[in-house]
Design a protein around this motif. Structure first.
Motif, PDB file in Angstrom:
ATOM      1  N   ASN A 195     -35.324  14.396  -2.359  1.00  0.00           N
ATOM      2  CA  ASN A 195     -34.022  14.368  -3.011  1.00  0.00           C
ATOM      3  C   ASN A 195     -33.594  15.741  -3.494  1.00  0.00           C
ATOM      4  O   ASN A 195     -32.459  16.158  -3.292  1.00  0.00           O
ATOM      5  CB  ASN A 195     -34.061  13.419  -4.219  1.00  0.00           C
TER       6      ASN A 195
ATOM      7  N   ARG B  92     -29.647  15.876   6.032  1.00  0.00           N
ATOM      8  CA  ARG B  92     -30.488  14.709   6.267  1.00  0.00           C
ATOM      9  C   ARG B  92     -31.259  14.818   7.588  1.00  0.00           C
ATOM     10  O   ARG B  92     -32.442  14.508   7.662  1.00  0.00           O
ATOM     11  CB  ARG B  92     -29.577  13.490   6.326  1.00  0.00           C
TER      12      ARG B  92
ATOM     13  N   CYS C  58     -31.690   9.107  13.303  1.00  0.00           N
ATOM     14  CA  CYS C  58     -31.491  10.480  12.870  1.00  0.00           C
ATOM     15  C   CYS C  58     -32.349  11.436  13.716  1.00  0.00           C
ATOM     16  O   CYS C  58     -31.858  12.442  14.228  1.00  0.00           O
ATOM     17  CB  CYS C  58     -31.902  10.536  11.408  1.00  0.00           C
TER      18      CYS C  58
ATOM     19  N   GLY D 222     -35.479   6.573   1.131  1.00  0.00           N
ATOM     20  CA  GLY D 222     -34.757   5.397   0.674  1.00  0.00           C
ATOM     21  C   GLY D 222     -33.880   4.792   1.749  1.00  0.00           C
ATOM     22  O   GLY D 222     -32.783   4.314   1.493  1.00  0.00           O
ATOM     23  N   THR D 223     -34.370   4.846   2.992  1.00  0.00           N
ATOM     24  CA  THR D 223     -33.588   4.257   4.078  1.00  0.00           C
ATOM     25  C   THR D 223     -34.549   3.500   4.989  1.00  0.00           C
ATOM     26  O   THR D 223     -35.746   3.431   4.720  1.00  0.00           O
ATOM     27  CB  THR D 223     -32.822   5.365   4.838  1.00  0.00           C
ATOM     28  N   SER D 224     -34.001   2.929   6.064  1.00  0.00           N
ATOM     29  CA  SER D 224     -34.873   2.140   6.933  1.00  0.00           C
ATOM     30  C   SER D 224     -35.560   3.041   7.961  1.00  0.00           C
ATOM     31  O   SER D 224     -35.111   4.159   8.219  1.00  0.00           O
ATOM     32  CB  SER D 224     -34.052   1.085   7.664  1.00  0.00           C
ATOM     33  N   GLU D 225     -36.610   2.510   8.536  1.00  0.00           N
ATOM     34  CA  GLU D 225     -37.290   3.218   9.612  1.00  0.00           C
ATOM     35  C   GLU D 225     -36.311   3.445  10.765  1.00  0.00           C
ATOM     36  O   GLU D 225     -36.294   4.509  11.386  1.00  0.00           O
ATOM     37  CB  GLU D 225     -38.498   2.391  10.082  1.00  0.00           C
TER      38      GLU D 225
ATOM     39  N   ARG E 121     -40.136  11.021  -2.626  1.00  0.00           N
ATOM     40  CA  ARG E 121     -38.763  10.637  -2.947  1.00  0.00           C
ATOM     41  C   ARG E 121     -38.144  11.698  -3.835  1.00  0.00           C
ATOM     42  O   ARG E 121     -37.012  12.128  -3.627  1.00  0.00           O
ATOM     43  CB  ARG E 121     -38.755   9.302  -3.694  1.00  0.00           C
TER      44      ARG E 121
ATOM     45  N   GLY F 187     -38.683   6.957   6.211  1.00  0.00           N
ATOM     46  CA  GLY F 187     -37.669   6.018   5.728  1.00  0.00           C
ATOM     47  C   GLY F 187     -37.907   5.647   4.276  1.00  0.00           C
ATOM     48  O   GLY F 187     -36.988   5.662   3.454  1.00  0.00           O
ATOM     49  N   GLU F 188     -39.146   5.345   3.949  1.00  0.00           N
ATOM     50  CA  GLU F 188     -39.483   4.974   2.570  1.00  0.00           C
ATOM     51  C   GLU F 188     -39.169   6.103   1.601  1.00  0.00           C
ATOM     52  O   GLU F 188     -38.607   5.884   0.528  1.00  0.00           O
ATOM     53  CB  GLU F 188     -40.977   4.645   2.457  1.00  0.00           C
TER      54      GLU F 188
ATOM     55  N   ALA G 171     -33.048   3.764  10.676  1.00  0.00           N
ATOM     56  CA  ALA G 171     -32.087   4.825  10.375  1.00  0.00           C
ATOM     57  C   ALA G 171     -32.734   6.197  10.562  1.00  0.00           C
ATOM     58  O   ALA G 171     -32.117   7.117  11.101  1.00  0.00           O
ATOM     59  CB  ALA G 171     -31.561   4.674   8.960  1.00  0.00           C
ATOM     60  N   ALA G 172     -33.977   6.304  10.114  1.00  0.00           N
ATOM     61  CA  ALA G 172     -34.687   7.572  10.285  1.00  0.00           C
ATOM     62  C   ALA G 172     -34.874   7.872  11.768  1.00  0.00           C
ATOM     63  O   ALA G 172     -34.746   9.010  12.221  1.00  0.00           O
ATOM     64  CB  ALA G 172     -36.037   7.508   9.571  1.00  0.00           C
TER      65      ALA G 172
END
Ligand SMILES: [Zn+2]
Lengths: 208, 302
Positions: free
Chosen positions: A96, A160, A192, A183-186, A92, A179-180, A188-189
């Protein structure tokens, strides 16, 4: 050797110095044990550096990310509560930092359209993708057009998208873990990654 | 669910990444079986995936060392905990006794104490104390020096491999030891205790994550008798496609198929078919095909 008599020689130095698993290592580091902290770092720092370098293609930037990431880990380790894996927690921080830098670069890139290359200043539109890629002579030798095209697509991705693709394709991380870390969902990843693969297919599909 | 070619082709990458849901993958696979064009598209997809390897870069060789040094220099000093540590905090903690002892002894004013029995007698030859690390040094105005050493003294733990203390050290060494030879030896010793859950877990973990193929081979040997268990099988299936060493991939196929056709359930067949899609090593492909024939499943999907 089945339950034979075993002698385990605990010699000092590095061999079997401490029998700590990762969580005891973290706890020791949280309690201020610098040696434990260093060992914890060494379990991960190679892959952190590789990721930063691969994303940023600059030794200086990768070194900055490394420093900042592990200094933050050192500063905030006492807040680590074991509610996720240390790997996730660390990534994370690292992702970032990398995303911030990638985004800053995008802004810089859009601000100026003229860039320096080995052949002198040129308009960015003439160049494909990452300028570092196009001016690296070794790269031109080894790779040729496919590599340039790959770099072009990578350079066009959003920060991203670039991150998700790097983690999935080159680091082999599962989308769930990505995703973890981001900081997003699987899901969403996955979306992407899906977008990136469409772009890649268009750019490279007729090339291979 | 019947899929159109377009929607299959959009998902080929996710298929290659193994990131489609179970039902999505089933549908895509079913379509591929009946569609030559999409099978060709999958080959292309795989080819550009492979081609991306051209874009990988490695950090310069000395960068990691530089980073580590810089980090060490940038880390705040540990908070001093007692009067000893308040002094000489700036001193390099790895300072070797040999370099320190000489001038100190020349002064003839060396006083050593602290940490009780852990401290060596300074009359020992410097060679013998060279391994000891000086942690803190303190000097007063009168020229007295006090040195605190961090010592690493060999200690022997002995017992049978099922002795809890021995076991604890073996498990730690299998995971932590820096020397791959030592890890391999330890994993070999642990094979005898594979009935215990923590040992099995350690072997699975070594198999999946040890960077050294020799250690992974020892681990997979140790798991042989437990190849029928769910967790072990799951791990072996992951190894099938994840391990970069063809010898270990072959071993994994053997272990997974050892108990004959009845061990070849749908998941197993899926894993083997996935392997067929990715495997470049001719020998491993052969073994894989053989296993699939045993299960009466098609190796020819692609
Ligand atoms: Zn089709």
């Amino acid at each position: 050797m089945l339950n034979g008599d075993t002698r385990v020689a605990l010699t000092g130095q590095n061999r079997l110095a401490v029998n700590m698993d990762e969580s005891s290592l973290i706890r020791a580091a949280q309690a201020g044990d610098q040696d434990a902290f260093e060992r914890l770092v060494r379990g991960y720092d190679q892959s952190v550096l590789k990721l930063a370098y691969s994303l940023l293609r600059s030794a200086d930037d990768a070194q900055d990310i490394y420093q900042e990431a592990f200094l933050r880990v050192h500063k905030n380790l006492h807040q680590f509560r074991f509610d996720c894996s240390f790997h996730t927690w660390l990534y994370r921080i690292v992702t970032n930092l990398c995303l911030d830098l990638l985004r800053k670069r995008k802004v810089r890139k859009e601000e100026s359209s003229v860039v320096d290359t080995a052949e002198g200043p040129r308009d960015r539109a003439e160049l494909t993708g990452d300028t570092r890629a196009s001016i690296d002579p070794q790269r031109a030798l080894v790779s040729g057009q496919l590599r340039q095209r790959i770099d072009a697509v990578l350079g066009e991705l959003t920060a991203r998208e670039r991150m998700v693709f790097e983690l999935r394709h080159f680091e082999g991380m599962r989308l769930r873990a990505i995703g973890e870390a981001l900081g997003t969902s699987e899901e969403a990843a996955k979306n992407c990654l899906f977008r990136v693969t469409q772009k890649m297919r268009v750019a490279l599909g007729d090339f291979v | 669910m019947k899929l159109a070619c377009d929607s299959v082709r959009e998902n080929l990458s996710l298929l290659l990444y193994g990131e489609l849901s179970f039902t999505e993958e089933e549908a895509v696979q079913a379509h591929l079986q009946g569609c030559t064009e999409c099978r060709a598209a999958l080959d292309t997809e795989r080819a550009w995936h492979d081609g991306l390897a051209l874009a990988t870069v490695e950090p310069p060789a000395d960068l990691l060392v530089k980073c580590r040094q810089q980090l060490r220099a940038n880390l705040p000093e540990p908070v001093p905990q007692n009067w000893l540590q308040r002094l000489w905090r700036g001193l390099d903690l790895n300072l070797n006794l040999r370099s320190l002892a000489k001038p100190a002894m020349a002064l003839g004013l060396v006083a050593v104490g602290y940490l009780g029995a852990r401290l060596p007698n300074l009359t020992e030859a410097p060679q013998e104390t060279a391994a000891a690390h000086v942690r803190y040094v303190e000097a007063d105005a009168a020229g007295n020096v006090r040195i605190v050493l961090d010592e690493t003294k060999p200690r022997i733990v002995s017992g049978r491999t099922d002795d809890p203390q021995v076991r604890r050290w073996l498990l730690a060494a299998a995971r932590e030891a820096n020397d791959p030879g030592l890890r391999a030896e330890t994993v070999a010793l642990l094979q005898g205790g594979v009935e215990a859950v923590d040992v099995r877990r350690a072997l699975v973990s070594a198999l999946e994550s040890d960077p050294n193929p020799g250690v992974r081979l020892k681990a997979i040997e140790g798991l042989r008798r437990h190849a029928g268990e769910r967790d072990t099988r799951q791990a072996l299936m992951r190894v099938l496609t994840a391990d970069e060493n063809p010898g270990i991939r072959t071993q994994a196929i053997d272990l997974l198929t050892e108990s004959g056709p009845r061990s070849l359930d749908a998941q197993m067949v899926g894993a083997l078919q996935q392997l067929m899609r990715r495997e470049e090593n001719g020998y491993v492909r052969q073994r894989c095909e053989k296993a699939l024939r045993l299960a009466n499943a098609s190796a020819e999907i692609f």
